[in-house]
Design a protein around this motif. Structure first.
Motif, short mmCIF file in Angstrom:
data_model
loop_
_atom_site.label_atom_id
_atom_site.label_comp_id
_atom_site.label_asym_id
_atom_site.label_seq_id
_atom_site.Cartn_x
_atom_site.Cartn_y
_atom_site.Cartn_z
N VAL A 67 38.10 45.42 32.31
CA VAL A 67 39.10 44.85 33.26
C VAL A 67 38.10 44.41 34.30
N HIS A 68 37.54 43.10 34.53
CA HIS A 68 37.28 42.73 35.57
C HIS A 68 37.53 41.76 35.94
N GLY A 69 37.80 40.62 37.12
CA GLY A 69 38.84 39.66 37.67
C GLY A 69 37.83 37.95 36.60
N ASP A 70 36.32 38.30 36.55
CA ASP A 70 36.06 37.67 35.67
C ASP A 70 35.75 37.34 34.52
N HIS A 71 36.56 38.62 34.06
CA HIS A 71 36.28 38.71 32.26
C HIS A 71 38.46 38.87 32.34
N VAL A 72 39.24 39.33 33.17
CA VAL A 72 40.82 38.97 32.94
C VAL A 72 41.51 37.84 34.02
N PHE A 73 41.51 37.86 35.15
CA PHE A 73 42.20 36.91 35.48
C PHE A 73 42.78 36.00 35.09
N GLY A 74 42.36 35.15 33.73
CA GLY A 74 43.02 34.10 33.32
C GLY A 74 44.81 34.23 32.62
N LEU A 75 44.57 35.91 32.48
CA LEU A 75 45.31 36.47 31.27
C LEU A 75 47.00 36.12 31.51
N GLU A 76 47.15 36.46 32.92
CA GLU A 76 48.33 36.68 33.09
C GLU A 76 49.14 34.76 33.10
N GLU A 77 48.13 33.60 33.32
CA GLU A 77 49.06 32.40 32.91
C GLU A 77 48.81 32.76 32.01
N PHE A 78 47.63 33.05 30.64
CA PHE A 78 48.15 32.70 29.33
C PHE A 78 49.70 33.69 28.48
N ALA A 79 49.72 34.70 29.50
CA ALA A 79 50.92 35.72 29.23
C ALA A 79 52.12 34.83 29.39
N PHE A 80 52.55 33.86 30.54
CA PHE A 80 53.33 33.65 30.68
C PHE A 80 53.94 32.03 30.19
N VAL A 81 52.60 31.12 30.17
CA VAL A 81 53.13 29.75 29.24
C VAL A 81 53.44 29.93 28.13
N ARG A 82 52.83 31.26 27.24
CA ARG A 82 53.24 31.56 25.82
C ARG A 82 54.57 32.02 26.19
N TYR A 83 55.08 32.98 26.78
CA TYR A 83 56.40 33.75 26.89
C TYR A 83 57.41 32.46 27.14
N TYR A 84 57.46 31.94 28.23
CA TYR A 84 58.54 30.26 28.28
C TYR A 84 58.27 29.47 28.07
N THR A 85 57.60 29.13 27.75
CA THR A 85 57.23 27.18 27.34
C THR A 85 56.94 27.10 25.75
N SER A 86 57.86 25.84 25.48
CA SER A 86 57.18 26.43 24.16
C SER A 86 56.27 24.46 23.72
N VAL A 87 56.07 24.40 22.43
CA VAL A 87 55.72 22.91 22.17
C VAL A 87 55.46 22.95 21.21
#
Ligand SMILES: [Zn+2]
Ligand SMILES: [Zn+2]
Length: 291
Positions: A67-87
């Protein structure tokens, strides 16, 4: 020449923590099944994925080394996009779609929630009701199939994960003193004892590399050319001391923006340098495509 299923690794970002030129750490691991997993998910991952022509919905799973920002700071978007949006063909997680898988050492997972909790704790159901979120609401968090006892760290030494098409050992390394940080040993398809290895962020552990060398096709290792007290990365002068049979299997990644001034010296010693867009065949250890 090669036959049978293969595993490839597509480097999206090959730069160190403060790189502007090569991007923060994120790579796409493609399994023989066709599933694509991410190795780490740094702060620039959303843009890196876009440039690679991929969506979060194309990602089946996520591996996190530490857990350092250059390894995990993209994860919040991954979680939210998959949770709330459909394709088309893949509903949002909140509507019953599959959660992306997530594998990390349990000590790393605990720290991951410290980073993601303030965002992911607040979620709503498909009916709009507010509920308390956990990591497991967003990701299918994998449990290790086996655990090795502690070594120098107070947390467990290594954890093994097996899911369809992917077997790996997540092993403690030394990065920042006392901090959970892990390397990844990927079992390659076909010959079950062969490996591809990913350092995460770690100092050079020559004994470990030597122990793994005979069954490892390729080592990806973070590197730096700048020494300082309490070094936390793979220092080039330590890599230089490795024997030639190891050096030629090592791809230096997580490098600084000034890497080109060291290219000649590194390549003369047998090292390869990872660049964004590079694709490696993990079974042969060869680069398939240059970025
Ligand atoms: Zn890093
Ligand atoms: Zn780090």
């Amino acid at each position: 020449m090669s036959s049978g299923p293969s595993m490839t690794l597509h480097v999206l970002g090959s730069g160190a923590a403060f790189s502007r030129r090569y991007g923060t750490t994120c790579s796409v691991l493609s399994l023989p099944s066709g599933e694509r997993w991410l190795i780490d998910c740094g702060r620039q991952a959303p843009e890196q994925l876009l440039h690679a022509g991929m969506r979060w919905h194309d990602v089946a799973g996520q591996l996190i080394t530490h857990v350092h920002g250059d390894h995990v700071f993209g994860l919040e978007e991954f979680a939210f996009v998959r949770y709330y949006t459909s394709v088309p063909g893949l509903p949002a997680v909140m509507k019953g779609g599959p959660r992306p898988r997530l594998a990390a050492h349990s000590a790393v997972l605990a720290e991951l929630w410290e980073v993601l909790g303030p965002s992911l704790r607040y979620r709503s159901t498909a009916k709009g009701e507010p509920v308390t979120g956990t990591l497991a609401d967003y990701f299918d968090v994998l449990s290790p199939s086996s655990v090795e006892p502690p070594a120098q760290a107070s947390w467990n030494h290594a954890e093994a994960f097996h899911v369809a098409g992917l077997s790996l050992v997540v092993r403690e390394t030394r990065h920042v003193y006392g901090k959970p940080s892990t390397s990844l040993e990927f079992a390659l398809p076909g010959e079950s004892s062969r490996l591809a290895w990913w350092s995460g962020d770690a100092v050079v552990d020559a004994d470990l590399l030597e122990r793994l060398e005979s069954r490892t096709t390729i080592f990806f290792h973070d590197c730096t050319f700048v020494d300082f007290p309490g070094q936390v990365h793979g220092l080039f002068s330590d890599f230089e001391k490795l024997p030639p049979h190891l050096r030629k299997k090592i791809v230096l990644m997580h490098h600084d923006d000034g890497i080109e001034q060291h290219r000649e010296r590194a390549q003369a010693l047998g090292f390869r340098l990872a660049m964004p867009g590079d694709v490696y065949d993990l079974c042969s250890g060869q680069r398939l495509r240059e970025g």
